[in-house]
Scaffold this motif. Structure first.
Motif, PDB file in Angstrom:
ATOM      1  N   UNK A 250       0.837  -1.207   0.000  1.00  0.00           N
ATOM      2  CA  UNK A 250       0.000   0.000   0.000  1.00  0.00           C
ATOM      3  C   UNK A 250       0.871   1.256   0.000  1.00  0.00           C
ATOM      4  N   UNK A 251       1.941   1.236   0.770  1.00  0.00           N
ATOM      5  CA  UNK A 251       2.862   2.377   0.818  1.00  0.00           C
ATOM      6  C   UNK A 251       3.520   2.611  -0.536  1.00  0.00           C
ATOM      7  N   UNK A 252       3.939   1.545  -1.180  1.00  0.00           N
ATOM      8  CA  UNK A 252       4.558   1.667  -2.509  1.00  0.00           C
ATOM      9  C   UNK A 252       3.544   2.207  -3.510  1.00  0.00           C
ATOM     10  N   UNK A 253       2.317   1.752  -3.418  1.00  0.00           N
ATOM     11  CA  UNK A 253       1.276   2.223  -4.340  1.00  0.00           C
ATOM     12  C   UNK A 253       1.002   3.712  -4.143  1.00  0.00           C
ATOM     13  N   UNK A 254       0.982   4.169  -2.908  1.00  0.00           N
ATOM     14  CA  UNK A 254       0.759   5.600  -2.640  1.00  0.00           C
ATOM     15  C   UNK A 254       1.899   6.419  -3.202  1.00  0.00           C
TER      16      UNK A 254
END
Length: 52
Positions: free
Chosen positions: A42-46
């Motif tokens: 999720x952090x990478x996607x953000x």
């Protein structure tokens, strides 16, 4: 349910107990790891949305 385990009762029951503990431990560790990996993804996607 009446179990007749005889003289091996302690060994059999302790083996079952150890097996259950190991199974529950593996499930718990897998769930914990999946939550951690999902948070990282999720952090990478953000970050990707912010830069792209």
């Amino acid at each position: 349910m009446n179990l007749e385990l005889g003289k091996y009762a302690e060994a059999v029951l302790s083996s079952y107990a150890v097996s259950l503990v190991l199974i529950f431990s593996l499930v718990w560790l897998s769930l914990r790891r999946s939550r951690k990996v999902k948070a990282q993804l999720d952090e990478v996607e953000v970050r990707r949305k912010q830069n792209g």
